[in-house]
Design a protein around this motif. Structure first.
Motif, PDB file in Angstrom:
ATOM      1  N   ILE A  56      76.772   2.706  58.709  1.00 38.22           N
ATOM      2  CA  ILE A  56      77.788   3.725  59.007  1.00 38.22           C
ATOM      3  C   ILE A  56      77.515   4.934  58.119  1.00 38.22           C
ATOM      4  CG2 ILE A  56      80.262   4.211  59.205  1.00 38.22           C
ATOM      5  CD1 ILE A  56      80.781   1.211  59.138  1.00 38.22           C
ATOM      6  N   GLU A  57      77.593   6.146  58.683  1.00 37.75           N
ATOM      7  CA  GLU A  57      77.428   7.361  57.882  1.00 37.75           C
ATOM      8  C   GLU A  57      78.657   7.586  57.001  1.00 37.75           C
ATOM      9  OE1 GLU A  57      74.422  10.362  60.227  1.00 37.75           O
ATOM     10  OE2 GLU A  57      76.529  10.442  60.775  1.00 37.75           O
ATOM     11  N   ASP A  58      78.448   8.325  55.903  1.00 43.71           N
ATOM     12  CA  ASP A  58      79.530   8.491  54.933  1.00 43.71           C
ATOM     13  C   ASP A  58      80.597   9.487  55.360  1.00 43.71           C
ATOM     14  OD1 ASP A  58      78.171  10.850  54.751  1.00 43.71           O
ATOM     15  OD2 ASP A  58      77.545  10.627  52.657  1.00 43.71           O
ATOM     16  N   THR A 107      66.633  -9.884  61.449  1.00 41.03           N
ATOM     17  CA  THR A 107      67.639  -8.901  61.033  1.00 41.03           C
ATOM     18  C   THR A 107      68.367  -8.379  62.259  1.00 41.03           C
ATOM     19  OG1 THR A 107      66.287  -8.224  59.150  1.00 41.03           O
ATOM     20  CG2 THR A 107      68.034  -6.722  59.836  1.00 41.03           C
ATOM     21  N   LEU A 108      69.700  -8.471  62.201  1.00 47.36           N
ATOM     22  CA  LEU A 108      70.555  -7.896  63.242  1.00 47.36           C
ATOM     23  C   LEU A 108      71.219  -6.654  62.659  1.00 47.36           C
ATOM     24  CD1 LEU A 108      72.083  -7.908  65.958  1.00 47.36           C
ATOM     25  CD2 LEU A 108      73.763  -9.436  64.897  1.00 47.36           C
ATOM     26  N   ILE A 109      71.006  -5.504  63.304  1.00 49.20           N
ATOM     27  CA  ILE A 109      71.571  -4.239  62.834  1.00 49.20           C
ATOM     28  C   ILE A 109      72.628  -3.791  63.826  1.00 49.20           C
ATOM     29  CG2 ILE A 109      71.079  -1.806  62.411  1.00 49.20           C
ATOM     30  CD1 ILE A 109      68.402  -2.591  61.307  1.00 49.20           C
ATOM     31  N   ILE A 110      73.819  -3.489  63.292  1.00 48.91           N
ATOM     32  CA  ILE A 110      74.924  -2.981  64.104  1.00 48.91           C
ATOM     33  C   ILE A 110      75.026  -1.485  63.839  1.00 48.91           C
ATOM     34  CG2 ILE A 110      77.353  -3.197  64.676  1.00 48.91           C
ATOM     35  CD1 ILE A 110      75.631  -5.682  65.243  1.00 48.91           C
ATOM     36  N   ASN A 111      74.921  -0.697  64.913  1.00 51.09           N
ATOM     37  CA  ASN A 111      74.854   0.761  64.790  1.00 51.09           C
ATOM     38  C   ASN A 111      76.255   1.362  64.914  1.00 51.09           C
ATOM     39  OD1 ASN A 111      74.262   3.479  64.882  1.00 51.09           O
ATOM     40  ND2 ASN A 111      72.598   3.271  66.372  1.00 51.09           N
ATOM     41  N   GLY A 112      76.801   1.825  63.790  1.00 57.38           N
ATOM     42  CA  GLY A 112      78.077   2.547  63.790  1.00 57.38           C
ATOM     43  C   GLY A 112      77.896   3.957  63.281  1.00 57.38           C
ATOM     44  N   THR A 113      76.690   4.505  63.443  1.00 57.33           N
ATOM     45  CA  THR A 113      76.358   5.804  62.840  1.00 57.33           C
ATOM     46  C   THR A 113      77.073   6.949  63.548  1.00 57.33           C
ATOM     47  OG1 THR A 113      74.197   4.893  62.313  1.00 57.33           O
ATOM     48  CG2 THR A 113      74.441   7.280  62.176  1.00 57.33           C
TER      49      THR A 113
END
Length: 879
Positions: free
Chosen positions: A209-211, A163-169
């Protein structure tokens, strides 16, 4: 592409005021080109880079200026074209305000790029080649931690990354750099994700990504069209942007305590890092700039800028309209995890995602800390499910083991616990200090363990070397023993051989029994136990029985037949005794000998006693030398007496400050020496002339040279610290040769014709000169020691008397008085000579004072001034 499904929650978390609207309403702007860039060599976690440019060198934009220095390191590149003006300590973005090594580039304003090498066909590249390309671009994580990206991609667990997770939080308040990046550069972001997916081949790619970022969500979803990438949107909560927290939100899996995401087959990358990978691979551009949020109520124009790495933060804030009268705190990062900058001179670095210029009303100082009331709110807010209150108490008490047992290092220092604490306790600061202390102690323990290992390895090497030396020594001894047995001339009687062998065995057994008894008695003295007492009693009985058997065998053994005491036998006996003495001395130097070595010492000691006894017997059997006449004996004694008095007098005269008793002793010895010399002269005059057996000067000279060479050779051999058996034999051989050479020299000297006696006047003149020199030396010595006038005046009178005696002796000798003529060497300048002499004296006095620890500072300063003035005068004269 799927919609938001399978979203989990994290424990704890808080909802601080976001204040993102200050900077997310305007597009990304290009920051102006600064005149001067400061590029710290350490912009990432790991080893700082190593400069590969020199001062004065011109560089172009994108050119490498510092090489990666180790595996966990990253290179550095020039953000613009210009000239390297300085390499050294410069301000660094850190709360301590410390300086750090950096490269300073003065911009030439041309912003000229160096040669770029894009790799649009990266899909045909090997994984190692692609990783090297990312590493050479100097990319590290742009989300705040700053870990080198190539290292993170290289770290492979036992299982594959699935699993590759891209952090745009971007959960931190105020910061909007990733938000604007996703809005405006979503295509580059997806291209960077494609490169990562090609490199690690994951089963799924999740973009979190956060809402609270609807525009960024829409842009990324549009860019992901046609790709099997899942954009996961989840409710806003701080600190959901933490790596472990984001993994739990998107997958429902927790990273083990003390572990890494790679341990469970997951890899996380920031959106800014993905764009930097796109630029490096597809455009050939290294990481030389980044998107940074400029925000805070002290700025007239907050927003996001793309700024060059190394730009002074003061210039960026001025571009955003900083009002210094409103500025209360300048924070790099967000208000939760950022830190206060001590100066506007510090540069922007690769991990700088935000500059927050706050006013006093915007971020007021926290109230003073109060005692903990055990409300438990910190534990409820902790996203890592820790016990902040308990960690706080352990940190105050420096209970490091308890801190580690309560998983202190799982704390991500998000500040949620301190944010909700009603007592305003700065919990995160306590945790940071405790972590630093634990790391320091662990480093010290690691160094101590390494030192212990090195010491033990050195001791083992020394032990092996000693064992090898001992083995070589035993081999040499055995070889010498075999050679000696082979060279034995007289055969041993067959009947005596068994008796000698039996006696030898009994001696060894008695020696070994005695050694074992002593060792057991030492153990009994240290640990008195019944078992040891019984053992000591048994060993004592065995030692007494062995000693009795040895005594009986020695009593019944037949006496050895006397051997003729020839010169050769006596010589061999002396050599044998000398070799055994040397071997015994070497064995006795062993600090803690074991049982075998004790037995060997006892055996050698017995052999030495037997050899000395045999030597005495041979010397008694040897014919007595012809008695010398009484006159020769008296003359020899007189010579020895005079030589001993001379040596004793010289020793006393070397004392720098003799007291009254020593002065009286010197005078007494001088009188005894004069009397002994008179007796010696009288005996030499009375001695009968030797038989006429003229010896040539050449033969006498050769004998003297031979004796001198043998003396020098013997001295050199005797300097050997621990001579082995061969060296001991060589020493004995040279000593015998020297004795023979000295004996021959003495015989030559006795046969040599007596030189004509000097006239009495010349002898008196010589004595007068010696007396004058001695009196002059005594006076000078007294003057140097600072003696008073009562001591100096008798010495002056004695010197005057010695001068008168010398003049009288010169007149009586009949020799013409020497004519004193003072001459100068041609070409010598008297004034130049005086100036040089003054410089030499001044330099010598200064060096003497500098070596004296108790010298006063004023005296040192005067000496330095004197030397400076003397050197100046000499230089002026030489011009």
């Amino acid at each position: 592409m799927s919609t938001q499904v399978n979203i989990w929650d994290i424990p704890g978390g808080i909802h601080p005021a976001e204040r993102k609207e200050l900077s997310n309403r305007t597009p990304i702007q290009q920051a102006p080109l600064p005149k001067r860039l400061v590029l710290p060599l350490g912009q990432h976690i790991g080893t700082v880079a190593e400069p590969c440019v020199v001062v004065g060198q011109r560089v172009r934009k994108g050119e490498k200026i510092a090489e990666a220095n180790g595996f966990v390191s990253a290179p550095l590149h020039a953000p613009t074209s210009g000239t390297v003006s300085f390499i050294g300590a410069q301000p660094y973005p850190h709360v301590s305000g410390m300086l750090a090594p950096a490269i300073v580039i003065d911009s030439d304003g041309l912003d000229e790029w160096g040669e770029l090498t894009p790799h649009a066909d990266y899909r045909h590249m090997e994984s190692a080649e692609l990783l090297a390309l990312i590493r050479e671009a100097g990319i590290n994580g742009l989300g705040g931690a700053g870990f080198p990206t190539a290292v993170k991609l290289t770290a492979r667990p036992t299982q594959k990354i699935h699993t590759l997770i891209i952090n745009g939080t971007e959960c931190e308040p105020y910061i909007t750099a990733d938000d604007l990046l996703m809005r405006e550069r979503a295509a580059e972001l997806v291209a960077g994700i494609e490169i990562l997916a090609h490199l690690i081949q994951p089963e799924q790619v999740l973009i979190g990504i956060e809402d609270n970022k609807p525009e960024a969500i829409a842009a990324v979803r549009a860019a992901c069209a046609g790709h099997d990438y899942q954009v996961r949107v989840f409710p806003t909560k701080y600190p959901s942007g933490g790596e472990k927290q984001l993994i739990q939100i998107l997958t429902g899996v927790e990273v083990p305590s003390g572990g890494l995401p790679a341990d469970i087959g997951i890899l996380c990358q920031n959106v800014g890092t993905c764009v930097a990978i796109h630029d490096a691979v597809l455009l050939g551009k290294p990481l030389i700039s980044r998107i940074t949020t400029l925000t805070g109520e002290a700025l007239a124009r907050p927003g996001n800028v793309e700024a060059l790495i190394g730009t002074p933060v003061g210039e960026l804030l001025a571009f955003a309209g900083l009002d210094t009268s409103k500025l209360n705190r300048l924070i790099m990062g967000g208000p939760m995890m950022g830190f206060t900058l001590p100066s506007l001179e510090v540069p922007l670095i690769k991990s700088s995602n935000c500059l927050l210029a706050s006013t006093a009303a915007e971020l007021p100082l926290p109230p003073p800390a109060m005692p903990c009331i055990r409300c438990g709110e910190c534990a409820e807010a902790c996203p890592a499910s820790l016990l902040p209150q308990q960690l706080h108490f352990f940190a105050l008490g420096q209970e490091h083991e308890q801190l580690k047992a309560h998983n202190l290092f799982d704390c991500i220092e998000c500040g949620a616990c301190a944010y909700v604490c009603p007592s305003s306790i700065p919990l995160v600061q306590y945790y940071r200090a405790a972590k630093a202390e634990i790391r320091e102690l662990e480093q010290k323990q690691l160094k101590a363990e390494h030192s212990k290992q090195r010491f033990e390895q050195r001791q083992e090497r020394l032990r092996r070397a000693e064992e090898q030396k001992e083995a070589e020594r035993k081999a040499r001894a055995e070889k010498a023993a075999r050679a000696k047995a082979a060279q034995a001339e007289a055969p041993v009687a067959a009947a005596a051989a068994p008796a000698d062998e039996t006696l030898k065995k009994l001696k060894i057994e008695a020696s070994m029994a005695q050694v074992a008894l002593k060792k057991a008695e030492k153990q009994l003295a240290a640990h008195d136990t019944p078992e040891l007492q019984v053992q000591v009693a048994e060993l004592r009985a065995a030692a007494e029985a062995a000693q009795k058997a040895l005594a009986d065998a020695q009593a019944t053994a037949p006496a050895p037949a006397p051997q003729p005491a020839g010169d050769e036998a006596l010589k061999k006996a002396k050599i044998e005794a000398a070799m055994l003495k040397a071997q015994l001395r070497k064995l006795e130097k062993i600090e803690a000998p074991d049982d075998d070595q004790q037995a060997e010492i006892a055996r050698v000691r017995q052999q030495l006693e037997a050899a000395e006894k045999s030597l005495i017997d041979l010397q008694n059997q040897a014919p007595a030398p012809a008695a010398k006449s009484a006159g020769d004996e008296a003359l020899k004694k007189a010579k020895i007496e005079a030589a001993m008095l001379k040596a004793q007098l010289r020793k006393l005269e070397k004392i720098e400050n003799p007291d009254d008793e020593q002065q009286a002793e010197i005078a007494r010895l001088r009188q005894q020496l004069e009397a002994a010399e008179k007796v010696l002269v009288r005996l030499q005059n009375q001695a009968p002339a030797p038989a006429a057996n003229p010896v040539s000067n050449e033969a006498l000279k050769k004998a003297k040279i031979e004796a001198a060479m043998l003396k020098a050779q013997l001295r050199k051999l005797e300097k050997t610290e621990a001579p082995d058996d061969d060296q001991q034999a060589e020493i004995a051989r040279v000593r015998q040769q020297l004795e023979a050479a000295e004996k021959a020299l003495a015989e030559f000297q006795e046969q040599a014709p007596i030189p004509a006696a000097k006239p009495a006047g010349e002898e008196a003149l010589k004595k007068a000169k010696i007396e004058l020199a001695m009196k002059r030396a005594e006076l000078k010595k007294a003057e140097k020691t600072g003696s008073d006038e009562t001591t100096l005046q008798p010495l002056r009178d004695a010197l005057a008397d010695a001068e008168h005696a010398l003049h009288a002796a010169e007149a009586a000798s009949g020799k013409p008085a020497p004519e004193l003529v003072r001459t100068e060497r041609p070409g010598v300048d008297a004034e130049l000579k005086a100036l040089k002499t003054e410089v030499a004296f001044a330099r010598a006095d200064l060096r003497k004072l500098e070596r004296d620890e108790s010298a006063a500072g004023e005296a040192l300063e005067q000496a330095r001034n004197r030397l400076t003035e003397a050197e100046r005068k000499l230089a002026e004269y030489q011009k």
